[in-house]
Design an enzyme around this catalytic site. Structure first.
Site, PDB file in Angstrom:
ATOM      1  N   LEU A   1     -29.183 -35.533  87.425  1.00  0.00           N
ATOM      2  CA  LEU A   1     -30.539 -36.061  87.290  1.00  0.00           C
ATOM      3  C   LEU A   1     -30.483 -37.005  86.091  1.00  0.00           C
ATOM      4  O   LEU A   1     -30.078 -36.594  85.002  1.00  0.00           O
ATOM      5  CB  LEU A   1     -31.507 -34.916  87.046  1.00  0.00           C
ATOM      6  CG  LEU A   1     -33.005 -35.190  87.094  1.00  0.00           C
ATOM      7  CD1 LEU A   1     -33.763 -33.885  87.297  1.00  0.00           C
ATOM      8  CD2 LEU A   1     -33.499 -35.855  85.818  1.00  0.00           C
TER       9      LEU A   1
ATOM     10  N   HIS B   1     -29.439 -37.037  92.237  1.00  0.00           N
ATOM     11  CA  HIS B   1     -28.283 -37.039  93.142  1.00  0.00           C
ATOM     12  C   HIS B   1     -27.871 -35.598  93.422  1.00  0.00           C
ATOM     13  O   HIS B   1     -27.408 -34.898  92.524  1.00  0.00           O
ATOM     14  CB  HIS B   1     -27.112 -37.795  92.488  1.00  0.00           C
ATOM     15  CG  HIS B   1     -25.860 -37.804  93.322  1.00  0.00           C
ATOM     16  ND1 HIS B   1     -24.615 -37.592  92.791  1.00  0.00           N
ATOM     17  CD2 HIS B   1     -25.667 -37.993  94.648  1.00  0.00           C
ATOM     18  CE1 HIS B   1     -23.701 -37.654  93.755  1.00  0.00           C
ATOM     19  NE2 HIS B   1     -24.309 -37.902  94.887  1.00  0.00           N
TER      20      HIS B   1
ATOM     21  N   ASN C   1     -23.787 -38.571 103.125  1.00  0.00           N
ATOM     22  CA  ASN C   1     -22.846 -37.849 103.996  1.00  0.00           C
ATOM     23  C   ASN C   1     -23.565 -37.410 105.261  1.00  0.00           C
ATOM     24  O   ASN C   1     -24.223 -36.365 105.278  1.00  0.00           O
ATOM     25  CB  ASN C   1     -22.318 -36.590 103.291  1.00  0.00           C
ATOM     26  CG  ASN C   1     -21.405 -36.895 102.128  1.00  0.00           C
ATOM     27  OD1 ASN C   1     -21.044 -38.040 101.894  1.00  0.00           O
ATOM     28  ND2 ASN C   1     -21.017 -35.858 101.411  1.00  0.00           N
TER      29      ASN C   1
ATOM     30  N   SER D   1     -21.626 -43.890  86.826  1.00  0.00           N
ATOM     31  CA  SER D   1     -21.283 -42.608  86.204  1.00  0.00           C
ATOM     32  C   SER D   1     -22.181 -42.428  84.981  1.00  0.00           C
ATOM     33  O   SER D   1     -23.075 -43.231  84.748  1.00  0.00           O
ATOM     34  CB  SER D   1     -19.810 -42.590  85.815  1.00  0.00           C
ATOM     35  OG  SER D   1     -19.560 -43.574  84.841  1.00  0.00           O
ATOM     36  N   MET D   2     -21.928 -41.379  84.177  1.00  0.00           N
ATOM     37  CA  MET D   2     -22.843 -41.060  83.074  1.00  0.00           C
ATOM     38  C   MET D   2     -23.042 -42.218  82.089  1.00  0.00           C
ATOM     39  O   MET D   2     -24.117 -42.371  81.530  1.00  0.00           O
ATOM     40  CB  MET D   2     -22.308 -39.858  82.302  1.00  0.00           C
ATOM     41  CG  MET D   2     -22.411 -38.566  83.031  1.00  0.00           C
ATOM     42  SD  MET D   2     -21.818 -37.204  82.033  1.00  0.00           S
ATOM     43  CE  MET D   2     -20.059 -37.520  81.997  1.00  0.00           C
TER      44      MET D   2
ATOM     45  N   HIS E   1     -21.279 -46.037  98.163  1.00  0.00           N
ATOM     46  CA  HIS E   1     -22.241 -45.012  97.722  1.00  0.00           C
ATOM     47  C   HIS E   1     -22.154 -44.697  96.241  1.00  0.00           C
ATOM     48  O   HIS E   1     -22.959 -43.929  95.725  1.00  0.00           O
ATOM     49  CB  HIS E   1     -22.054 -43.727  98.519  1.00  0.00           C
ATOM     50  CG  HIS E   1     -21.006 -42.793  97.973  1.00  0.00           C
ATOM     51  ND1 HIS E   1     -19.706 -43.174  97.698  1.00  0.00           N
ATOM     52  CD2 HIS E   1     -21.078 -41.481  97.641  1.00  0.00           C
ATOM     53  CE1 HIS E   1     -19.036 -42.142  97.240  1.00  0.00           C
ATOM     54  NE2 HIS E   1     -19.827 -41.109  97.181  1.00  0.00           N
TER      55      HIS E   1
ATOM     56  N   SER F   1     -19.306 -45.171  92.456  1.00  0.00           N
ATOM     57  CA  SER F   1     -18.204 -45.872  91.805  1.00  0.00           C
ATOM     58  C   SER F   1     -16.857 -45.510  92.427  1.00  0.00           C
ATOM     59  O   SER F   1     -15.966 -46.354  92.517  1.00  0.00           O
ATOM     60  CB  SER F   1     -18.169 -45.520  90.314  1.00  0.00           C
ATOM     61  OG  SER F   1     -19.386 -45.874  89.712  1.00  0.00           O
TER      62      SER F   1
ATOM     63  N   LYS G   1     -26.478 -32.869  83.922  1.00  0.00           N
ATOM     64  CA  LYS G   1     -25.407 -32.737  84.906  1.00  0.00           C
ATOM     65  C   LYS G   1     -25.553 -31.466  85.723  1.00  0.00           C
ATOM     66  O   LYS G   1     -25.972 -30.429  85.212  1.00  0.00           O
ATOM     67  CB  LYS G   1     -24.045 -32.695  84.201  1.00  0.00           C
ATOM     68  CG  LYS G   1     -23.587 -34.018  83.638  1.00  0.00           C
ATOM     69  CD  LYS G   1     -23.426 -35.092  84.710  1.00  0.00           C
ATOM     70  CE  LYS G   1     -22.375 -34.729  85.742  1.00  0.00           C
ATOM     71  NZ  LYS G   1     -22.272 -35.773  86.809  1.00  0.00           N
TER      72      LYS G   1
END
Length: 486
Positions: free
Chosen positions: A213, A242, A335, A385-386, A409, A411, A485
């Site tokens: 999130l 996600h 997916n 990513s973060m 979708h 990296s 995370k």
């Protein structure tokens, strides 16, 4: 990647243009179509030989159309590559759980706010602590929602619609989800009791792995006209979620891999890899899987909808304001397999499109795009990513021509979670990101190490490929400020 890997990859691929490379028929015995890899020269070095092998294996499956494809974020997965797209003829083709993955309808959604970055950044650490507390995360995490058996069945059938009608959202949320938040083909009778037991306590949980999130802000606007239609502008704060179908989806996939393994033998389908277990798409086994997979997909939409509701509640409480404008922009599945109509060889044909780690990218005018976005195409959401940017793009007609209406979708990993834990220390990553103004929280530092920005390809380089190809066009860039995370 090793020098040997890079040399092998380069010797196999045939260049079509700067962003398109083919694996010729004949690279592997039994290939029915070529493999097609969408990647830039910059990203070619990070392409694994195993990914090419998996693309070639997919190209041997019955009824495959045009190409077995891999997006620029592709890497090896279970049977099919992650970042893979493959379409199979409804009458002569197959359907395969490996082409969808264990986390059925792992997907991403983005919520806008009317807050600006300067209002939120000074309080980011406290805000992300609140969100981390309010949204359960981690392996096997359980929800504060106690769903009954009948509610679980309703969620399996109606996905995000069930959540909204149960008080977790507003009706506009349903309109802003791919498939309006549920697949009508879903049949809970096709799902095992074990899948029900795993899914029941997990509504409204992020889970683990790469789920997150994230609180972000719009850093750059590439297309002001489309950004305005999506309701985005520079400096605006957004929230990205996600996650997927949790234990329910995992169990559905596990159950049907065993069933379809037997079906592969029953129907005499020759496979180069047992992980490609499949059945003729219209067979009893194939349709049973399709209906069960839709149950998993609906669970995931319900899950993200419940989380959305709790995020809105947390923001309202934190900022002590009701007028935060937290509308859902869009929700996309990563997916999933779907029966869609596409033009192939000049003729319209019904095909089961498998997108595994790939995003639908339908164009302007398509009936499956929400009416509010139909003039410009659906929002295509690509998380980074973060520590790296995420992007919002819009779908195009070019995607229908080249990729069955699909784009990348994310990296794409370049190393495993195990290797990442040896290479990085979570505490160090957390400290480095804090120095850049990004607050990160996780159940354990090792989770941060597993998902360190260094284990992913450059999100900017990956998104540039789909933008240059024209299969999705950039609208805005989002930068992270706070990450919870899974």
């Amino acid at each position: 990647m090793s020098e040997a890997n890079t040399k092998d990859v380069a010797s196999i691929l045939k260049k079509v243009n700067d962003y398109t490379w083919d694996i010729p028929i004949g690279y592997k015995p039994g290939m029915r179509v070529p493999g097609r890899i969408f990647v830039s020269p910059q990203l070619l070095d990070s392409l694994e030989l195993d990914t090419l092998t998996q693309v070639s294996n997919v190209a041997t499956l019955p009824g495959i159309q045009k190409f077995a494809m891999a997006m620029p974020d592709a890497h090896s997965g279970y049977g099919f590559p992650i970042g893979g797209v493959a379409a199979f003829d409804r009458d002569t083709g197959i359907i395969s759980p490996g082409g969808v993955g264990y986390d059925i309808n792992c997907g991403v959604r983005i919520i806008k706010t009317n807050l600006m970055v300067d209002e939120v950044r000074p309080r980011m650490k406290e805000l992300i602590e609140l969100l981390f507390h309010e949204i359960p995360s981690g392996v096997g995490s359980k929800s504060k929602l106690r769903a009954s058996e009948s509610e679980l069945t309703d969620a399996f059938l109606h996905g995000a619609r069930w959540a909204v009608e149960s008080g977790y959202g507003v009706k506009e949320d349903i309109e802003h989800c791919e498939e309006n938040g549920y697949m009508k083909i879903a049949d809970p009778a096709k799902v095992s009791e074990k899948a029900r037991k795993r899914g029941k306590p997990q509504f409204g949980t992020l889970g683990s792995g790469n789920h997150f999130l994230e609180v972000q802000y719009v850093d750059e606007v590439y297309d002001p006209e489309v950004a305005k239609i999506f309701g985005l502008h520079k400096g605006q704060v957004t929230v990205m979620i996600h996650c997927g179908s949790r234990g329910a989806g995992h169990q559905i996939c596990d159950d049907y891999l065993k069933i379809l393994d037997k079906a592969t033998h029953k129907y005499g389908i020759q496979l180069p890899d047992r992980q490609l277990a499949c059945a003729p798409a219209e067979s009893q086994e194939g349709q049973d899987y399709y209906k069960a997979m839709a149950v998993g997909a609906n669970y995931a939409w319900a899950n993200r909808q419940v989380i959305t509701h709790w995020v809105r509640e947390a923001f309202t409480r934190f900022f002590r304001r009701e007028d935060l404008g937290m509308d859902l922009i869009y929700d996309v599945a990563h997916n999933v397999a779907k029966l869609e109509e596409h033009t192939i060889g000049g003729e319209k044909k019904m095909v089961y499109v498998h997108r595994k780690g790939a995003t639908r990218a339908f164009p302007p005018g398509h009936n499956d795009v929400p009416r509010i976005y139909r003039k410009v195409g659906q929002p295509v959401l690509i998380p980074g990513s973060m520590g790296t940017p995420s992007f919002v793009l819009h779908g195009t007609e070019k995607a229908m021509e080249l990729t069955f209406g699909s784009a990348c979708h994310g990296s794409g990993r370049v190393s495993s979670r195990g290797a990442a834990k040896h290479q990085f220390r979570g505490e160090t990553i957390q400290k480095d990101l804090a120095a850049k103004g990004i607050s990160v929280m996780a159940m354990h530092p090792s989770i941060i190490a597993e998902e360190a920005p260094g284990v992913y390809k450059s999100s900017e380089a990956v998104v540039d490929v789909v933008h240059q190809l024209g299969i999705a066009r950039k609208v805005v860039k989002l930068m992270p400020m706070g990450v919870a995370k899974g």
